[in-house]
Design an enzyme around this catalytic site. Sequence first.
Site, PDB file in Angstrom:
ATOM      1  CG  HIS A 186       0.174   1.613   9.704  1.00  0.00           C
ATOM      2  ND1 HIS A 186      -1.138   1.192   9.612  1.00  0.00           N
ATOM      3  CD2 HIS A 186       0.816   0.635  10.379  1.00  0.00           C
ATOM      4  CE1 HIS A 186      -1.268   0.011  10.193  1.00  0.00           C
ATOM      5  NE2 HIS A 186      -0.093  -0.348  10.674  1.00  0.00           N
ATOM      6  CB  THR A 206       7.113   5.137  -9.083  1.00  0.00           C
ATOM      7  OG1 THR A 206       8.463   5.335  -9.545  1.00  0.00           O
ATOM      8  CG2 THR A 206       7.140   4.207  -7.878  1.00  0.00           C
TER       9      THR A 206
END
Length: 428
Positions: free
Chosen positions: A399, A346
């Site tokens: 994560h 992006t």
Amino acid sequence: MSDIKVPEMGESIVEGTISKWHVKTGDSVNIGDVLAELETDKVNIEISAEQAGTVESLLRSEGDTVAVGETIGVIGSGAGAAAPAASQPAATAAPVSQPAAEEPEMKPATPASPPVAASAPAADPNASISSATPAARKLARERGIDLTQVQSLDPLGRIRQSDIESHGTAKPVAVTAPAPATAAPSSAPAAAEPGKPAERRKMSRRRITIAKRLVEAQHTAAMLTTFNEVDMTAILDVRKRRKQAFLDKHEVGLGFMSFFTKAVIGALKAFPLLNAEIQGDEILVKQYYDIGIAVSAKEGLVVPVVRDADRLGFAQIEKQIGELAGKARANTLSLNDLQGGTFTITNGGVFGSLLSTPILNAPQVGILGMHKIQIRPVAINATEMENRPMMYIALSYDHRIVDGSEAVRFLVTVKELLEDPESLLLEG
């Protein structure tokens, strides 16, 4: 006679919103004529006539949510339809007038207008129920309001959500105990600043979906972001020297996105868990590279996908990104253009963003954010400083399967590949 039905739109789409009717009752249509536009979570779809004839009735209005396979209108045989139009004035006019009726939602009208809508709904208590919009019926059920007792402010007699809200606030004593608590949040903002201008806008289906998915991504993923910066001197030099020759040969400009796409692919090959997704208690590591490119369109952010980007050259990547961006802004993207994707890029820099934290495009576990190129003083060595075109880059990652050290090294790899564009031909 033929029913106008909501078509199949892909296995993940089960409903949509009628954004616009292109016909009204009494119109003559031919096979293939566009009857309506349907807004879905991902794309807008046109509903076309499957037979020639005359539109006998439109059963749903603009703004209504409809399900796949639902009948929303009827096309009869023959040309010209003055009779159907005359026999059902309320049904013919409602779809056309609805947008105008919904705009003054925050301005309670005086009771002088209901008599115009009058007679037909008043004669039959069930008529007011059938003429209520789905949103109005839902709100009435939640508040325990009898629709036959609701006074419509619509000149055509159709009961809308604003009528339910007005009914609830005008007669609080008639509402059951839980209702005031549910009504309070909607009325509180208007009461807080009386007399000040405000506008209430309905969220589009796409905007609702974007909001829902972004919140889900933050709630379901252990999302962290790591940052780095890239010296764009080498890329700017390549573009300066090669830009015109590249354009003459390939008929497309040499932009930044092809460099970043190639750099991301090179880093994904080195750190494959960034090109994976979680499925239950398993990790699906994808060995192909379908790169999503976030594009800001009028109705919200969309992420069309460049398929097998690792097999494409710079010119092919630039052409595909240009085509997908054009389709996004023209609202002509297909479901296939949007489905899938293994990693997303992006670019907030086109709007002037210096630094931001991108949100994951679930179920992907990584997204790279580009930012504005800004001239900053940089230490070249222990004694020299130079002004260099620098860009901050950000990697948001999940994560749960990507460790911090792996994410940091991934971003360093992207940085190194960008600062040495020739290496993109070997690594990307």
